[in-house]
Write a protein that holds these residues in place. Structure first.
Motif, PDB file in Angstrom:
ATOM      1  N   THR A 157       0.831  -1.208   0.000  1.00 33.67           N
ATOM      2  CA  THR A 157       0.000   0.000   0.000  1.00 33.67           C
ATOM      3  C   THR A 157       0.862   1.254   0.000  1.00 33.67           C
ATOM      4  O   THR A 157       0.575   2.221  -0.727  1.00 33.67           O
ATOM      5  CB  THR A 157      -0.945   0.002   1.213  1.00 33.67           C
ATOM      6  N   LEU A 158       1.925   1.258   0.796  1.00 31.17           N
ATOM      7  CA  LEU A 158       2.803   2.424   0.834  1.00 31.17           C
ATOM      8  C   LEU A 158       3.523   2.615  -0.510  1.00 31.17           C
ATOM      9  O   LEU A 158       3.766   3.746  -0.941  1.00 31.17           O
ATOM     10  CB  LEU A 158       3.815   2.270   1.970  1.00 31.17           C
ATOM     11  N   THR A 159       3.834   1.501  -1.176  1.00 31.39           N
ATOM     12  CA  THR A 159       4.427   1.591  -2.514  1.00 31.39           C
ATOM     13  C   THR A 159       3.442   2.224  -3.492  1.00 31.39           C
ATOM     14  O   THR A 159       3.809   3.084  -4.305  1.00 31.39           O
ATOM     15  CB  THR A 159       4.854   0.195  -3.007  1.00 31.39           C
ATOM     16  N   GLU A 160       2.184   1.813  -3.404  1.00 31.35           N
ATOM     17  CA  GLU A 160       1.153   2.395  -4.263  1.00 31.35           C
ATOM     18  C   GLU A 160       1.003   3.889  -4.013  1.00 31.35           C
ATOM     19  O   GLU A 160       0.639   4.654  -4.921  1.00 31.35           O
ATOM     20  CB  GLU A 160      -0.184   1.694  -4.026  1.00 31.35           C
ATOM     21  N   ARG A 161       1.298   4.318  -2.791  1.00 34.13           N
ATOM     22  CA  ARG A 161       1.200   5.743  -2.447  1.00 34.13           C
ATOM     23  C   ARG A 161       2.466   6.516  -2.822  1.00 34.13           C
ATOM     24  O   ARG A 161       2.568   7.701  -2.537  1.00 34.13           O
ATOM     25  CB  ARG A 161       0.900   5.900  -0.956  1.00 34.13           C
TER      26      ARG A 161
END
Length: 268
Positions: A157-161
């Protein structure tokens, strides 16, 4: 009407299976025993060193490159911080810290870190990701201290952000080798009244360790846990009663959940 008990004896006659790792079980066991209960210690997770003993030190040596460090468990805190102290002497100034739960936050305080970002109510990856501090992370470099093979939701999720993620694996979780004969016999005789489980891995390990002989009584036995995700796995495994969720995820909350369960029982 439920029975009432004097203070300090709310769990008189109650036998609780405590499944925390060996070096983390004593506080909960002591709380149960102070209330008159019996705590059967049966570790379902063994904490071992990571297979690659060079990867974690290599990341610690370049901690200054990161914007945020996230710790997923007290084990991750203890093992990483011991090595950080040994190799660096102190936590890098300006490196923001986040963690999943109060247990990890308490462990961080033991190392002098008191300003960790931590969810207030639920203590899981989903709750941490909802916090405003982790919503705008584009361009940030984030290191996640965890056990080998942990959940990918947080990092994904943090990568997607827009963040750049690295994992620092601090330990491995192993399924202990244990003789379950005595425990299975006690369970079959109805002598284990409620089970406490604090992780999905622990729940699955307990299920497999007990095997076909012990699984039927386990699935009939009430269970208290610390997250909705673990409760969902209970349903998947076929538990007959709905798991009680202790919130926040602490030994004291687990004890309160067990006491609440006991107060609702007419008899054992």
């Amino acid at each position: 009407m439920p029975e009432s008990f004097p203070s300090g004896r709310a769990l008189n006659g109650v036998c609780v299976l405590v499944t925390r790792p060996r070096d983390q079980a004593e506080n909960l066991a002591r709380l149960i025993e102070q209330e008159g209960g019996e705590a059967v210690r049966f570790p379902v997770i063994e904490i071992a060193e990571p297979e690659d003993d060079r990867a974690l030190p290599a990341i610690i040596d370049r901690l200054d490159e990161f914007t945020t460090a996230i710790f997923v468990s007290p084990n991750a805190v203890d093992r990483a911080m011991d090595l950080i102290r040994a190799r660096r002497g102190a936590w890098p100034p300006g490196l923001r810290v986040a963690c999943l739960g109060r247990g990890s936050a308490r462990a961080l305080k033991n190392f002098g870190i008191e300003n960790a970002i931590v969810p207030r109510d639920r203590f899981d990856s989903e709750a941490l990701l909802e916090l405003p501090e982790l919503r705008q992370v584009a361009g940030n470099r984030i290191v996640i201290f965890r056990g080998a093979g942990g959940r990918e939701l947080l990092g994904d999720t943090l990568t997607e952000r827009g963040a750049q993620i690295e994992y620092a694996e601090c330990y491995r979780r192993l399924r202990p080798r244990a003789d379950v004969t005595s425990l299975v016999r006690r369970g079959e005789r109805g002598e284990i009244h409620i089970v406490s489980v604090t992780s999905v891995d622990g729940l699955r390990n307990l299920f497999h360790m007990l095997g076909p002989a012990g699984q039927p009584w386990l699935l009939r036995t009430p269970l208290v846990t610390v997250s909705r995700r673990i409760a969902e796995v209970c349903r998947e495994l076929g538990f007959k009663t709905k798991a009680r969720i202790a919130a926040p995820a602490s030994d004291e909350s687990i004890l309160d959940a067990i006491k609440t369960w006991r107060a609702a029982q007419k008899s054992l």
